[in-house]
Scaffold this motif. Structure first.
Motif, short mmCIF file in Angstrom:
data_model
loop_
_atom_site.label_atom_id
_atom_site.label_comp_id
_atom_site.label_asym_id
_atom_site.label_seq_id
_atom_site.Cartn_x
_atom_site.Cartn_y
_atom_site.Cartn_z
N LEU A 13 89.73 42.82 69.73
CA LEU A 13 90.24 41.71 70.52
C LEU A 13 90.22 40.40 69.75
O LEU A 13 91.04 39.51 69.97
N ASN A 14 89.27 40.29 68.80
CA ASN A 14 89.10 39.04 68.08
C ASN A 14 89.87 38.99 66.78
O ASN A 14 89.81 38.00 66.06
N GLN A 15 90.56 40.08 66.44
CA GLN A 15 91.30 40.08 65.19
C GLN A 15 92.54 39.20 65.28
O GLN A 15 93.24 39.18 66.29
N GLN A 16 92.82 38.48 64.21
CA GLN A 16 93.98 37.59 64.20
C GLN A 16 95.28 38.37 64.32
O GLN A 16 96.27 37.86 64.81
N GLY A 17 95.27 39.63 63.86
CA GLY A 17 96.48 40.42 63.92
C GLY A 17 96.80 40.92 65.32
O GLY A 17 97.84 41.52 65.53
N ASN A 18 95.94 40.66 66.27
CA ASN A 18 96.18 41.12 67.64
C ASN A 18 95.93 39.97 68.60
O ASN A 18 94.93 39.96 69.33
N PRO A 19 96.82 38.97 68.60
CA PRO A 19 96.55 37.78 69.42
C PRO A 19 96.73 38.00 70.91
O PRO A 19 96.32 37.17 71.71
N PHE A 20 97.36 39.11 71.30
CA PHE A 20 97.58 39.39 72.72
C PHE A 20 96.64 40.51 73.13
O PHE A 20 96.90 41.69 72.88
N PRO A 21 95.52 40.18 73.76
CA PRO A 21 94.43 41.16 73.95
C PRO A 21 94.60 42.07 75.16
O PRO A 21 93.75 42.12 76.04
N TYR A 22 95.69 42.81 75.20
CA TYR A 22 95.87 43.86 76.21
C TYR A 22 95.94 45.17 75.44
O TYR A 22 96.92 45.45 74.74
N LEU A 23 94.86 45.97 75.52
CA LEU A 23 94.74 47.15 74.69
C LEU A 23 94.78 48.42 75.54
O LEU A 23 94.24 48.45 76.64
N THR A 24 95.43 49.45 75.03
CA THR A 24 95.46 50.74 75.70
C THR A 24 95.09 51.84 74.71
O THR A 24 95.49 51.79 73.54
N TYR A 25 94.31 52.80 75.17
CA TYR A 25 93.94 53.96 74.36
C TYR A 25 94.20 55.23 75.17
O TYR A 25 93.94 55.27 76.37
N MET A 89 89.92 66.53 80.48
CA MET A 89 90.58 65.40 81.14
C MET A 89 91.24 64.51 80.09
O MET A 89 90.63 64.16 79.07
N GLU A 90 92.49 64.16 80.34
CA GLU A 90 93.19 63.18 79.51
C GLU A 90 93.41 61.93 80.36
O GLU A 90 93.81 62.03 81.52
N TYR A 91 93.12 60.79 79.79
CA TYR A 91 93.25 59.55 80.55
C TYR A 91 93.67 58.40 79.65
O TYR A 91 93.48 58.45 78.43
N GLU A 92 94.25 57.42 80.28
CA GLU A 92 94.61 56.19 79.58
C GLU A 92 93.55 55.14 79.89
O GLU A 92 93.19 54.92 81.04
N ASN A 93 93.04 54.52 78.85
CA ASN A 93 92.04 53.47 79.01
C ASN A 93 92.71 52.13 78.71
O ASN A 93 93.30 51.94 77.65
N ILE A 94 92.65 51.22 79.67
CA ILE A 94 93.31 49.92 79.56
C ILE A 94 92.25 48.83 79.62
O ILE A 94 91.44 48.79 80.55
N ILE A 95 92.23 47.94 78.65
CA ILE A 95 91.20 46.90 78.57
C ILE A 95 91.86 45.55 78.28
O ILE A 95 92.66 45.44 77.35
N PHE A 96 91.50 44.56 79.09
CA PHE A 96 92.01 43.20 78.84
C PHE A 96 91.08 42.20 79.50
O PHE A 96 90.47 42.48 80.54
N PRO A 97 90.96 41.00 78.95
CA PRO A 97 90.16 39.96 79.60
C PRO A 97 90.96 39.32 80.73
O PRO A 97 92.16 39.04 80.57
N LEU A 98 90.34 39.10 81.86
CA LEU A 98 91.04 38.42 82.95
C LEU A 98 91.48 37.03 82.54
O LEU A 98 92.45 36.49 83.07
N SER A 99 90.78 36.43 81.59
CA SER A 99 91.15 35.09 81.12
C SER A 99 92.54 35.07 80.50
O SER A 99 93.11 34.00 80.27
N LEU A 100 93.11 36.25 80.23
CA LEU A 100 94.49 36.34 79.75
C LEU A 100 95.44 35.67 80.74
O LEU A 100 96.52 35.19 80.37
N LEU A 101 95.05 35.64 82.02
CA LEU A 101 95.89 35.07 83.07
C LEU A 101 95.46 33.66 83.46
O LEU A 101 95.88 33.14 84.49
N ASN A 102 94.63 33.05 82.63
CA ASN A 102 94.15 31.69 82.90
C ASN A 102 94.81 30.72 81.95
O ASN A 102 94.81 30.93 80.74
N TYR A 156 107.57 40.46 74.85
CA TYR A 156 106.89 41.45 75.71
C TYR A 156 105.64 40.87 76.36
O TYR A 156 105.25 41.27 77.47
N GLU A 157 104.98 39.91 75.69
CA GLU A 157 103.76 39.32 76.25
C GLU A 157 104.03 38.66 77.60
O GLU A 157 103.24 38.76 78.54
N LEU A 158 105.18 37.99 77.70
CA LEU A 158 105.54 37.34 78.96
C LEU A 158 105.73 38.37 80.07
O LEU A 158 105.29 38.18 81.21
#
Length: 327
Positions: A13-25, A89-102, A156-158
């Motif tokens: 999340l803190n890497q400069q190459g990933n400024p939009f911190p919405y991650l999926t695995y 079990m196969e699942y999608e893991n989605i992680i993002f800070p709520l502050s993304l919407l602040n 896409y970020e918008l």
């Protein structure tokens, strides 16, 4: 995706190459790993079950999950994911800070609807199941974000931020956001204290697991006497502190084996084992193979496994029939 990536998302999340911190695995249990240990973080997390069945624990509540279920983990909640019997079990893991919407400026939307969730003043339902009336609308919203992330169109970020606002609108619209039950009774007060102490202990272990640790040191960090600490730990984690610490160190060692090319001796020391033969013996006892065999087997396995998880088609520019609005 392996468990090293899963547990180290915060660094990404803190890497400069990933400024939009919405991650999926995309994760598979037990193919990628057998379980995700109890942990917590400050980000929002969604666990979206795509195939099979398993178990997700949220704040010590066990949920048997299956295809289609969506687990909402709010900031600060303790959670783990594990195998159910011999099922996969196969699942999608989605992680993002709520502050993304602040926004940078004072924002009444943030203060009214999102900050209370971030501060645990309001709660979300731990599980959303396909048989719930709100499910088609909320799952479609998440599916559409997945489709956006397949092509990453310009801007896409918008679009993702817009869909996240829609997601929280739907949660409110369907009455799924409720006041957090914060210690109005002695029982709930005790549960809150247990959760807070558990978070404190886990954070300390995360930061110091590779150092010499004793019950005395952990008890002092938690503000307990040694006898109280041992009783609390056994009641909360279901095993002794020593057994848990060894298992935690071995789990971290297994991740290091896949994430680096360091020698077995170096990894043993970095995961808190001072004696190599003892490390090898405990590792074989947990994983059924030597550290060297584990590294070779799992590195080959990761290059061969690609989860087959379908995502519904979504085109925000498509004209014609649109998805009906929620009632």
């Amino acid at each position: 995706m392996n468990i090293t990536e899963y547990e180290n998302y915060q660094e990404k999340l803190n890497q400069q190459g990933n400024p939009f911190p919405y991650l999926t695995y995309l994760c598979s249990i037990p193919h990628d790993f057998t379980y995700v240990p109890l942990h917590w973080h400050e980000e929002m997390e969604l666990v979206y079950i795509k195939k099979g069945a398993g178990i997700v624990d949220v704040d010590f509540k066990e949920f048997l999950v299956s295809e289609g279920d969506i687990i909402f983990v709010c900031p600060g909640q303790l959670h783990s994911i594990r195998q159910q019997s011999s099922l996969s079990m196969e699942y999608e893991n989605i992680i993002f800070p709520l502050s993304l919407l602040n926004g940078r400026q004072p924002d009444s939307l943030w203060e009214t609807y999102l900050a209370p969730i971030n501060l645990r003043q309001l709660s979300l339902p731990p599980r959303l199941s396909p048989d719930m009336t709100s499910y088609p609308f909320i799952s479609a919203c998440i599916d559409q974000i997945d489709q956006i992330r397949r092509t990453f169109p310009h801007g896409y970020e918008l679009l993702i931020k817009g869909k996240l606002y829609e997601l929280y609108f739907l949660l409110y619209h369907h009455g799924l956001v409720t006041p957090h039950k914060s210690a109005p009774t002695p029982r709930l007060h005790s549960q809150e204290k247990t959760l807070e102490k558990t978070r404190q202990i886990l954070k300390f272990l995360e930061q110091h697991y590779n150092e010499p640790l004793s019950i005395e040191k952990l008890a002092k960090a938690a503000g307990f006497s040694q006898s109280h600490f041992m009783k609390f730990f056994k009641n909360t984690f279901g095993r002794s502190f020593t057994a848990y610490l060894n298992d935690y160190r071995l789990t971290m060692a297994s991740r290091m084996l896949l994430a680096s090319e360091d020698s077995i001796l170096t990894i043993a020391a970095e995961s808190g084992f001072e004696n190599l033969s003892y490390f090898n013996r405990r590792f074989r006892g947990k994983f059924g193979m030597t550290p060297r065999e584990y590294r070779k087997k799992n590195l080959v396995s990761q290059t061969q496994h690609i989860p087959d998880i379908p995502v519904k088609n979504y085109n925000p520019l498509q004209t014609g029939k649109q998805r009906s609005a929620p009632p």
